[in-house]
Scaffold this active site. Sequence first.
Site, PDB file in Angstrom:
ATOM      1  N   ASP A  88      27.709  48.072  27.805  1.00  0.00           N
ATOM      2  CA  ASP A  88      29.110  47.711  27.893  1.00  0.00           C
ATOM      3  C   ASP A  88      29.648  48.470  29.109  1.00  0.00           C
ATOM      4  O   ASP A  88      29.837  49.692  29.056  1.00  0.00           O
ATOM      5  CB  ASP A  88      29.833  48.138  26.605  1.00  0.00           C
ATOM      6  CG  ASP A  88      31.341  47.932  26.705  1.00  0.00           C
ATOM      7  OD1 ASP A  88      31.812  47.482  27.781  1.00  0.00           O
ATOM      8  OD2 ASP A  88      32.046  48.227  25.721  1.00  0.00           O
ATOM      9  N   HIS A 235      32.258  29.915  52.004  1.00  0.00           N
ATOM     10  CA  HIS A 235      31.180  29.091  52.555  1.00  0.00           C
ATOM     11  C   HIS A 235      31.608  28.336  53.821  1.00  0.00           C
ATOM     12  O   HIS A 235      30.903  28.323  54.821  1.00  0.00           O
ATOM     13  CB  HIS A 235      30.681  28.074  51.517  1.00  0.00           C
ATOM     14  CG  HIS A 235      30.385  28.689  50.182  1.00  0.00           C
ATOM     15  ND1 HIS A 235      29.793  29.915  50.046  1.00  0.00           N
ATOM     16  CD2 HIS A 235      30.595  28.252  48.909  1.00  0.00           C
ATOM     17  CE1 HIS A 235      29.649  30.202  48.753  1.00  0.00           C
ATOM     18  NE2 HIS A 235      30.131  29.205  48.049  1.00  0.00           N
TER      19      HIS A 235
HETATM   20  C1  BG6 Z   1      29.981  28.129  44.594  1.00  0.00           C
HETATM   21  C2  BG6 Z   1      31.270  27.566  44.058  1.00  0.00           C
HETATM   22  O1  BG6 Z   1      30.233  29.264  45.370  1.00  0.00           O
HETATM   23  O2  BG6 Z   1      29.324  27.147  45.383  1.00  0.00           O
HETATM   24  C3  BG6 Z   1      31.016  26.301  43.260  1.00  0.00           C
HETATM   25  O3  BG6 Z   1      31.892  28.531  43.227  1.00  0.00           O
HETATM   26  C4  BG6 Z   1      30.216  25.309  44.076  1.00  0.00           C
HETATM   27  O4  BG6 Z   1      32.243  25.709  42.832  1.00  0.00           O
HETATM   28  C5  BG6 Z   1      28.975  25.964  44.680  1.00  0.00           C
HETATM   29  O5  BG6 Z   1      29.834  24.242  43.223  1.00  0.00           O
HETATM   30  C6  BG6 Z   1      28.287  25.026  45.655  1.00  0.00           C
HETATM   31  O6  BG6 Z   1      27.061  25.565  46.027  1.00  0.00           O
HETATM   32  P1  BG6 Z   1      25.879  24.614  46.513  1.00  0.00           P
HETATM   33  O7  BG6 Z   1      24.804  25.565  46.927  1.00  0.00           O
HETATM   34  O8  BG6 Z   1      25.517  23.766  45.320  1.00  0.00           O
HETATM   35  O9  BG6 Z   1      26.415  23.795  47.631  1.00  0.00           O
END
Ligand code: BG6
Length: 484
Positions: A88, A235
């Site tokens: 925890d 991203h």
């Molecule tokens: C994550 C997001 O960081 O990336 C998600 O929180 C998203 O919402 C995912 O679906 C997408 O990742 P990938 O690698 O499937 O394009």
Amino acid sequence: MSEFTADRLLLFGATGDLARRKLLPSLCALDADDLLPENLQIIATARSGHDDEAYRAFAKAALEEHLPNDRRAQIGRFLGRLTYQPLDATTLGGFANLAEIVGAPDHGLAIFLSTAPSLFGPTITGLEHAGLTGETVRIGLEKPLGNDLTSSCAINDAVASAFPEDRIFRIDHYLGKETVQNLLALRFANILFEPIWNSKYISHVQITVAETVGLEGRVGFYDDAGALRDMVQNHMLQLLSLVAMEPPTSFDATAVRDEKVKVLRALRPANASETVTGQYRAGAIAGAAVLGYDEELGKASSTETFVAIKAHLDNWRWKGVPFYLRTGKRLPERVTEILVRFADVPHSIFTVNGSGQSPVMRPNHLLIGIQPEENITLSLMAKVPGLDEEGLALREVPLAIAMPDAFSEAHRRIAYERLLLDLVKGDQTLFVRRDEVEAQWHWIDAIRAEWQRHGVTPKTYTAGSWGPSASIALAERDGVSWHE
Ligand code: BG6
């Protein structure tokens, strides 16, 4: 750079979704290729009261579900590396037991934190208390690292109180994708592109990250985040910075990240009129009916599941070149791609016989497919075969490379394989530095403030469409069509 290879990996959040779907399969796949240090022990921890055997059974089920058949060669050996310790994280007591299991960390300990952000602070305190933050310990942090600049700084401060920046590894799993790294190879291992990679020869850039999935059960998290914070802040801005950065002097952590952060700092604050937000309503994906966001959520919400932004970089290289970004859930296909549209030729020498008009000429483009297809296509104008009595006819033809065909001997890796290996070995190049994260939040917070000032609420779009029509209009105002 902390120069040691860890022989212990401590996984927090070890029973969570990320561990099941990505971390355990990645580690097992690395093991199958003999890429893990031979003596690496993996200590898994989470709140659930498993013992070693129960956790190994949990891991085995996860591997059977998420690891491709041809990469399961060493499941037995891999499970043998795992031990489990319930914890925890909000109480200090448990950390002493954990430290005992981990043993003296002098050989090198890599910690991977994939827990709720609210547990970051207590976990760091617990680790410090138990003596697990010394010079031979490094820490990997999974998103979300805050939900605005202030909360992100608070997390970064808490981590920085126990670890110096060169032992903090912030994960953006897009940087672990082979095709994302290939962007750097494409730009900087070829002489072809760099001389024309600027506002003189590029008219605009599009970055699309489209998903077909909806909420995927992440009700609480997603509704507090929305597409801007869930996908653009991390991203998409990482993709943008790799496309736009100046050539680093070498492929090392400081050089690459120094260049990326300059791009992020050059982002001009976006006006509300340069953004479009949307939220999906019931529709169909690949012929199957799906619910609307509000129905999945069980209540009305003003969270955006789609966002499109016309972004600008205020620097010499990119002056006047718009970067159109769009991402959304429940779009018609899963595709991540970058389109670089080059300028028109300055003068056409071709005319349609007698008319004085030019045949249709399209500006070249470079399409970089990140996923699911890893293709690179350069569009070129070519002469249509024939005797040209009406004048020379031209048509756009693709010069295409399918990466999987070009490298058929390599298997497709999970992005986390690369990142976990780099964490264990201590290479920070593909991890996000604090100044990058803060520049990203700075830009994102300004957009959210704009939305608030202008009372922007998401427009609806039908699941299975490319988002609200305003997104098409955003590009069309500039005579640009989204690549579909
Ligand atoms: C994550 C997001 O960081 O990336 C998600 O929180 C998203 O919402 C995912 O679906 C997408 O990742 P990938 O690698 O499937 O394009």
